[in-house]
Structures are given as structure tokens and as C-alpha cells.
Design a protein around this motif. Sequence first.
Motif, PDB file in Angstrom:
ATOM      1  N   GLU A   1       0.815  -1.212   0.000  1.00  0.00           N
ATOM      2  CA  GLU A   1       0.000   0.000   0.000  1.00  0.00           C
ATOM      3  C   GLU A   1       0.854   1.269   0.000  1.00  0.00           C
ATOM      4  O   GLU A   1       0.378   2.343  -0.376  1.00  0.00           O
ATOM      5  CB  GLU A   1      -0.936   0.014   1.207  1.00  0.00           C
ATOM      6  CG  GLU A   1      -0.242   0.019   2.547  1.00  0.00           C
ATOM      7  CD  GLU A   1       0.010  -1.370   3.078  1.00  0.00           C
ATOM      8  OE1 GLU A   1       0.295  -1.491   4.279  1.00  0.00           O
ATOM      9  OE2 GLU A   1      -0.079  -2.341   2.298  1.00  0.00           O
ATOM     10  N   ILE A   2       2.126   1.137   0.404  1.00  0.00           N
ATOM     11  CA  ILE A   2       3.028   2.301   0.394  1.00  0.00           C
ATOM     12  C   ILE A   2       3.166   2.846  -1.027  1.00  0.00           C
ATOM     13  O   ILE A   2       3.248   4.062  -1.232  1.00  0.00           O
ATOM     14  CB  ILE A   2       4.398   1.912   0.975  1.00  0.00           C
ATOM     15  CG1 ILE A   2       4.259   1.520   2.451  1.00  0.00           C
ATOM     16  CG2 ILE A   2       5.402   3.053   0.823  1.00  0.00           C
ATOM     17  CD1 ILE A   2       5.552   1.048   3.083  1.00  0.00           C
ATOM     18  N   ALA A   3       3.193   1.954  -2.021  1.00  0.00           N
ATOM     19  CA  ALA A   3       3.329   2.390  -3.413  1.00  0.00           C
ATOM     20  C   ALA A   3       2.147   3.251  -3.830  1.00  0.00           C
ATOM     21  O   ALA A   3       2.314   4.271  -4.506  1.00  0.00           O
ATOM     22  CB  ALA A   3       3.459   1.175  -4.331  1.00  0.00           C
TER      23      ALA A   3
ATOM     24  N   TRP B   1      -6.991   9.496   0.621  1.00  0.00           N
ATOM     25  CA  TRP B   1      -8.042   8.542   0.271  1.00  0.00           C
ATOM     26  C   TRP B   1      -7.469   7.143   0.105  1.00  0.00           C
ATOM     27  O   TRP B   1      -8.085   6.153   0.528  1.00  0.00           O
ATOM     28  CB  TRP B   1      -8.767   8.981  -0.997  1.00  0.00           C
ATOM     29  CG  TRP B   1      -9.906   9.909  -0.725  1.00  0.00           C
ATOM     30  CD1 TRP B   1      -9.973  11.249  -0.983  1.00  0.00           C
ATOM     31  CD2 TRP B   1     -11.159   9.575  -0.111  1.00  0.00           C
ATOM     32  NE1 TRP B   1     -11.175  11.757  -0.574  1.00  0.00           N
ATOM     33  CE2 TRP B   1     -11.931  10.762  -0.038  1.00  0.00           C
ATOM     34  CE3 TRP B   1     -11.706   8.388   0.385  1.00  0.00           C
ATOM     35  CZ2 TRP B   1     -13.209  10.772   0.511  1.00  0.00           C
ATOM     36  CZ3 TRP B   1     -12.975   8.419   0.931  1.00  0.00           C
ATOM     37  CH2 TRP B   1     -13.713   9.599   0.987  1.00  0.00           C
ATOM     38  N   PHE B   2      -6.301   7.024  -0.528  1.00  0.00           N
ATOM     39  CA  PHE B   2      -5.648   5.715  -0.634  1.00  0.00           C
ATOM     40  C   PHE B   2      -5.343   5.163   0.755  1.00  0.00           C
ATOM     41  O   PHE B   2      -5.577   3.977   1.031  1.00  0.00           O
ATOM     42  CB  PHE B   2      -4.356   5.826  -1.452  1.00  0.00           C
ATOM     43  CG  PHE B   2      -4.568   5.785  -2.941  1.00  0.00           C
ATOM     44  CD1 PHE B   2      -5.415   4.846  -3.508  1.00  0.00           C
ATOM     45  CD2 PHE B   2      -3.924   6.673  -3.780  1.00  0.00           C
ATOM     46  CE1 PHE B   2      -5.620   4.807  -4.879  1.00  0.00           C
ATOM     47  CE2 PHE B   2      -4.118   6.641  -5.152  1.00  0.00           C
ATOM     48  CZ  PHE B   2      -4.967   5.700  -5.707  1.00  0.00           C
ATOM     49  N   ALA B   3      -4.793   6.002   1.633  1.00  0.00           N
ATOM     50  CA  ALA B   3      -4.460   5.556   2.982  1.00  0.00           C
ATOM     51  C   ALA B   3      -5.708   5.108   3.733  1.00  0.00           C
ATOM     52  O   ALA B   3      -5.707   4.085   4.433  1.00  0.00           O
ATOM     53  CB  ALA B   3      -3.747   6.673   3.743  1.00  0.00           C
ATOM     54  N   PHE B   4      -6.791   5.867   3.582  1.00  0.00           N
ATOM     55  CA  PHE B   4      -8.033   5.517   4.261  1.00  0.00           C
ATOM     56  C   PHE B   4      -8.613   4.213   3.713  1.00  0.00           C
ATOM     57  O   PHE B   4      -9.148   3.387   4.459  1.00  0.00           O
ATOM     58  CB  PHE B   4      -9.051   6.651   4.112  1.00  0.00           C
ATOM     59  CG  PHE B   4     -10.284   6.464   4.938  1.00  0.00           C
ATOM     60  CD1 PHE B   4     -10.231   6.531   6.318  1.00  0.00           C
ATOM     61  CD2 PHE B   4     -11.502   6.214   4.329  1.00  0.00           C
ATOM     62  CE1 PHE B   4     -11.368   6.355   7.074  1.00  0.00           C
ATOM     63  CE2 PHE B   4     -12.646   6.029   5.085  1.00  0.00           C
ATOM     64  CZ  PHE B   4     -12.584   6.103   6.464  1.00  0.00           C
ATOM     65  N   HIS B   5      -8.478   4.027   2.388  1.00  0.00           N
ATOM     66  CA  HIS B   5      -8.961   2.789   1.775  1.00  0.00           C
ATOM     67  C   HIS B   5      -8.238   1.579   2.364  1.00  0.00           C
ATOM     68  O   HIS B   5      -8.874   0.580   2.752  1.00  0.00           O
ATOM     69  CB  HIS B   5      -8.752   2.839   0.263  1.00  0.00           C
ATOM     70  CG  HIS B   5      -8.863   1.500  -0.404  1.00  0.00           C
ATOM     71  ND1 HIS B   5     -10.073   0.880  -0.635  1.00  0.00           N
ATOM     72  CD2 HIS B   5      -7.902   0.647  -0.871  1.00  0.00           C
ATOM     73  CE1 HIS B   5      -9.861  -0.289  -1.215  1.00  0.00           C
ATOM     74  NE2 HIS B   5      -8.566  -0.449  -1.376  1.00  0.00           N
ATOM     75  N   PHE B   6      -6.911   1.647   2.442  1.00  0.00           N
ATOM     76  CA  PHE B   6      -6.154   0.516   2.976  1.00  0.00           C
ATOM     77  C   PHE B   6      -6.391   0.340   4.476  1.00  0.00           C
ATOM     78  O   PHE B   6      -6.305  -0.786   4.985  1.00  0.00           O
ATOM     79  CB  PHE B   6      -4.662   0.693   2.679  1.00  0.00           C
ATOM     80  CG  PHE B   6      -4.320   0.491   1.228  1.00  0.00           C
ATOM     81  CD1 PHE B   6      -4.370  -0.766   0.661  1.00  0.00           C
ATOM     82  CD2 PHE B   6      -3.971   1.566   0.427  1.00  0.00           C
ATOM     83  CE1 PHE B   6      -4.066  -0.960  -0.678  1.00  0.00           C
ATOM     84  CE2 PHE B   6      -3.661   1.383  -0.912  1.00  0.00           C
ATOM     85  CZ  PHE B   6      -3.704   0.116  -1.465  1.00  0.00           C
ATOM     86  N   LEU B   7      -6.693   1.435   5.186  1.00  0.00           N
ATOM     87  CA  LEU B   7      -7.049   1.316   6.592  1.00  0.00           C
ATOM     88  C   LEU B   7      -8.346   0.523   6.747  1.00  0.00           C
ATOM     89  O   LEU B   7      -8.447  -0.378   7.589  1.00  0.00           O
ATOM     90  CB  LEU B   7      -7.195   2.707   7.218  1.00  0.00           C
ATOM     91  CG  LEU B   7      -7.635   2.752   8.687  1.00  0.00           C
ATOM     92  CD1 LEU B   7      -6.583   2.102   9.579  1.00  0.00           C
ATOM     93  CD2 LEU B   7      -7.887   4.191   9.119  1.00  0.00           C
TER      94      LEU B   7
ATOM     95  N   GLU C   1     -10.020  -7.146   7.098  1.00  0.00           N
ATOM     96  CA  GLU C   1      -9.249  -8.376   7.240  1.00  0.00           C
ATOM     97  C   GLU C   1      -9.183  -8.819   8.692  1.00  0.00           C
ATOM     98  O   GLU C   1      -9.214 -10.015   8.989  1.00  0.00           O
ATOM     99  CB  GLU C   1      -7.840  -8.175   6.682  1.00  0.00           C
ATOM    100  CG  GLU C   1      -7.789  -8.050   5.165  1.00  0.00           C
ATOM    101  CD  GLU C   1      -6.390  -7.869   4.649  1.00  0.00           C
ATOM    102  OE1 GLU C   1      -5.442  -7.891   5.475  1.00  0.00           O
ATOM    103  OE2 GLU C   1      -6.219  -7.700   3.423  1.00  0.00           O
ATOM    104  N   GLN C   2      -9.079  -7.864   9.612  1.00  0.00           N
ATOM    105  CA  GLN C   2      -8.991  -8.206  11.028  1.00  0.00           C
ATOM    106  C   GLN C   2     -10.356  -8.492  11.640  1.00  0.00           C
ATOM    107  O   GLN C   2     -10.463  -9.265  12.588  1.00  0.00           O
ATOM    108  CB  GLN C   2      -8.303  -7.078  11.794  1.00  0.00           C
ATOM    109  CG  GLN C   2      -6.852  -6.874  11.408  1.00  0.00           C
ATOM    110  CD  GLN C   2      -6.188  -5.774  12.220  1.00  0.00           C
ATOM    111  OE1 GLN C   2      -6.806  -5.166  13.081  1.00  0.00           O
ATOM    112  NE2 GLN C   2      -4.929  -5.523  11.941  1.00  0.00           N
ATOM    113  N   TYR C   3     -11.407  -7.855  11.077  1.00  0.00           N
ATOM    114  CA  TYR C   3     -12.756  -8.037  11.597  1.00  0.00           C
ATOM    115  C   TYR C   3     -13.696  -8.366  10.437  1.00  0.00           C
ATOM    116  O   TYR C   3     -14.455  -7.513   9.968  1.00  0.00           O
ATOM    117  CB  TYR C   3     -13.219  -6.778  12.338  1.00  0.00           C
ATOM    118  CG  TYR C   3     -12.331  -6.413  13.495  1.00  0.00           C
ATOM    119  CD1 TYR C   3     -12.491  -7.001  14.744  1.00  0.00           C
ATOM    120  CD2 TYR C   3     -11.289  -5.495  13.338  1.00  0.00           C
ATOM    121  CE1 TYR C   3     -11.660  -6.692  15.804  1.00  0.00           C
ATOM    122  CE2 TYR C   3     -10.449  -5.180  14.398  1.00  0.00           C
ATOM    123  CZ  TYR C   3     -10.643  -5.776  15.628  1.00  0.00           C
ATOM    124  OH  TYR C   3      -9.812  -5.473  16.668  1.00  0.00           O
TER     125      TYR C   3
END
Length: 332
Positions: free
Chosen positions: A116-118, A166-172, A178-180
Amino acid sequence: MMKQFLDVTQQLTKLTNNLWESNKKFQKVIIPPKVVHWKTPLLLGIFLALLSVAAVTDLPTRTLLFDMSWLFFTLSMGLLTSQQPFVIKEVSLSPWLTSSLIGLWLLVRLPSDQKEIAWISGPMIAVVILAIIQIWNSDSKWERARSLVRPQFLMITLIHVLISCWFAFHFLIQGWIEQYPSILSQDLRQSDYVVTFQQPTINRSRGVVILNAMDRYLQNEARTKPWAQVEQMLIDIDNERFFLKNQALKTIRVVPEDASWEVKTSIVQGESRYQLQMQATWLGLVFRPEIYSFTKSCEVIDTGNRATVTCDAIKRSKSGLKKDGNAGDSQV
């Protein structure tokens, strides 16, 4: 004989001239007209790529040469797209193409849990490259500082910062899912942040996944073991010497959400048969103080020294029941 010799000589001369002209055209296309030209890093990149494939057997060295080749190729494309016809209304396409190539390299090189860093860094890399171009094209220090505070550049910067957020929020959000995984059992069609094209279903709830894993484990034990061993396992479950949930979790991928599910088992013994009830109750945070649980009932019968397991459909607690009220189940 002499005529044939002259004809062959003329054909060879013509072929040589054609090859020479083709070579001159090829050199004109490939060789850069000056040192600072987009073709220079392209040739270096092609040379390093061929070297890494053909001449180098050491994997770390080959990887380094390939990375350097991609770097020169990226630089070449950046220089090429900074000039016509890749400049639209005085805005060059170079920053976005260059950042895309850098992002592609990051996607290949970063570990699977950090890709996701990319995506997050891509828009900011484009802004940095655009700033470098603005400074490079400026004639004086005052023009360099002024070019970075112009409304157009500031607007582009803010837009790219927004895209990165927005990308960061999407991956969050994806990390939370995935965790829940039970989040996907809710109706998310009205959500502005989570995109799903499927109808909500309890099969996505982690409580249902755990109960189904317990059911499969019980079915497998009944198929592979005699009645006496299955009966002893049921007795151990009733006396809390054997935890069916722990055995079931070994057969599925464990996620942090599992710790927030309380799984209880109760057994009623009959004549050559056992009634097993499994209940998974959510103990985590909820929007409303309601009971959120699933129940599955199974019957284990002795049939000729073998166990036969029959399980009912999973039932979910009724919506709206308070935690201090009487629990009632509705089949779903």
C-alpha cells in the motif's frame, strides 16, 4: 561470364549501400544528438537490462542491475514526456508518468504486507517531481520560490494530498475488514467508504465461520473414530476438559476478531445420543446495546459403533433484543 560477374557485383554494391543507409538511419534514431537527452538513459537502461539477463548469474547483482535499468528507463520516460507533444496547456505529463513507473517498481519490490506504500506515496512523488520541474525551469531564485506558491501549484498539491489520504483511508478500511471480517455481514451498500457489490449475509460473520469450523471438526471426528472415542470427546467437552473452539480454530486462519467471540457449548445426554448446542456471542463494540449471537444445534447418534452427526441451520439472535433481556432466536 563477365556479365554475370558484373551483375553480382552491382547487386552486392546495392545491398551494401542499402545496409549503410539503414545503419545511418538506425544510428540517427538510437544515438542521442546530445549528452543530456532522453535517449541517453534509455540506452543505459537497455544495456544494464541485457547485462543482468545474459552476463550475470549472481541473483543480488542481477537484481541491482535490473533496478538500475528500471531507474534509467524511468528517467528516460520522464525526460521524454517533459516536452512536446506530452505538454498540454503548459502542463507536462512527466510527473505522473514518472511517479507511475516508480510506483510500479515499488509494487514489485515491497513485501506483500507493505504494497500500500506504493499507492499512498504515488501522488506525493508526482508533486515532488512537478516541484523539481518548476524549479528547474525557473530563471532566478525569486522565480523558483514564486513558482512553488502559485495558486495552480498549490491546488495541484492539495489535490494530490487528498488522493494520498483517500488511498491511505482505503487501505485502513481494508485492514479493518481483514482483522474483523464480520463487518462484511452488515449492509454496506449505503457506505461512502466501503464498496461492496454483494448482499449482506451472515455467512461472512466470524461467529458463523467459527461455528461451521466446529461443525466440520465434529463431522470429521465422527467419520474417522469409533463411537466410544467420539462419546468420550463429548463428555470432555461437557466437563470443559476439551475445547471444541480451539480445535476448530486450528483449521482456519486466525484473525484478531476471534478474541472478541465467546463460544459456549452445552450437551444434553440421552440414550445412545447427545444433543450439542454451540453458541457464538459477540463481546466487542457494538453500535447499540443488543445481543449479537449465533446458535447451532447438532445431534450425535450411535449407529453401529459409529457416530452420526446431524446439525440444524444456524440461528441468529433477534434484532433489537437488549443484552439484559431474554434471548430469542430467529432462523436465518
